[in-house]
Scaffold this active site. Sequence first.
Site, PDB file in Angstrom:
ATOM      1  N   GLY A 143       0.980  -1.317   0.223  1.00 41.75           N
ATOM      2  CA  GLY A 143       0.221   0.206  -0.227  1.00 41.75           C
ATOM      3  C   GLY A 143       0.449   1.014  -0.063  1.00 41.75           C
ATOM      4  N   PHE A 144       0.425   2.471  -0.082  1.00 40.96           N
ATOM      5  CA  PHE A 144       0.779   3.832   0.307  1.00 40.96           C
ATOM      6  C   PHE A 144       2.000   4.409   0.829  1.00 40.96           C
ATOM      7  CE2 PHE A 144      -0.313   8.494   0.189  1.00 40.96           C
ATOM      8  CZ  PHE A 144       1.181   8.721  -0.367  1.00 40.96           C
ATOM      9  N   ILE A 145       1.386   3.744   1.824  1.00 46.56           N
ATOM     10  CA  ILE A 145       2.093   4.355   3.237  1.00 46.56           C
ATOM     11  C   ILE A 145       3.407   3.336   4.257  1.00 46.56           C
ATOM     12  CG2 ILE A 145       1.686   5.349   6.189  1.00 46.56           C
ATOM     13  CD1 ILE A 145      -0.335   6.638   4.770  1.00 46.56           C
ATOM     14  N   TYR A 169     -16.416   3.386   7.080  1.00 48.62           N
ATOM     15  CA  TYR A 169     -14.838   3.161   7.535  1.00 48.62           C
ATOM     16  C   TYR A 169     -14.417   4.034   8.213  1.00 48.62           C
ATOM     17  CZ  TYR A 169     -10.015   5.098   6.334  1.00 48.62           C
ATOM     18  OH  TYR A 169      -8.657   4.844   6.570  1.00 48.62           O
ATOM     19  N   LYS A 198     -12.407   1.989  11.411  1.00 53.24           N
ATOM     20  CA  LYS A 198     -11.178   2.918  12.580  1.00 53.24           C
ATOM     21  C   LYS A 198     -11.500   2.844  14.117  1.00 53.24           C
ATOM     22  CE  LYS A 198      -8.016   2.030   9.340  1.00 53.24           C
ATOM     23  NZ  LYS A 198      -6.851   1.859   9.361  1.00 53.24           N
TER      24      LYS A 198
END
Length: 333
Positions: free
Chosen positions: A10-12, A152, A156
């Site tokens: 993934g991105f991070i 979402y 979280k």
Amino acid sequence: MRFLITGTAGFIGFHLARRLLSDGHVVHGVDALTPYYDPALKRARHQILQDSSAFTPHIFALEDEAKLRRTAVAAEADVIVHLAAQAGVRYSLENPRAYIDSNLVGTFNVLEISRGLPPRHVIFASTSSVYGMDSHAPFRETSAAAHPVSLYAATKRGAEVVSHSYAHLWNVPTTVVRFFTVYGPWGRPDMALFSFVAAILDGLPIDIYGGGRMTRDFTYIDDVVESLVRLIPAVPVANKPVADSDTLSPSAPWRVVNIGNGAPIDLMEFVAAIERHLGQKAKLKFLPMQPGDVANTAADTQLLAKLTGYQPATSIDAGIKAFVDWYRMYKRL
């Protein structure tokens, strides 16, 4: 040090793993390579990480607790950084079960295996979306964050609460980090910057929600990685707050920390910066607010600065230029 990072394709996760590898650490990375967006981009990120012999990829979903446990035991991680998640506010309206499976069941599995190891520090990635509509900018970690407006955000926030109970019951030092609109090279195609750049270059209109009257606290990826690297040794210790503003739990080695730029940008200013660096005007399609979206975000980053001595500060102009340069290079590959 040895790290187990979830979401390394993934991105991070990719950027953090690359930084830690360059700093001489060992990284075991877990990722499911789900088709939420083009898996080719995820594989390209992983391929870069695999240039290092200190990186070991593991391809499976976190819902597979048995595989996760075997991987964690083999990794012998000093630190677990849990970044994998089903992201995106709007997609949660289409496929809500993906958020329950990944963000709740997957996070539960990470916490459950953590208590049996245990690592020196668990860092769990949350989101500014947990603040919902009833928090006042700038968003402070001490806000109740009791009314998330998207599934979402709800998953979280729920996972944050579960992580606190695990920190309390099993004495696993845990830091929850709430990211504010992370952007930059190798970013996700579903996020505004990537989708806007792609559409403008193709001569297609871009969707401007909320009539363009929104602001976001855009945080450049290198600033996020630097913040995470500096938070790794900032291990929460029960009953030892670092400041009056510390979010350290009264009953556990657990705290929550915002990671944001602290300087919200108007959406139309964001679009104008993209146009400048592309040298091309955007075709704008104005739309109402999407269900689950919030109008404004802004991070209070005083605690991050107190813990790390660091404050994200990359300008939106510099960050967008870096992304556009990367995007042109990536599309030529």
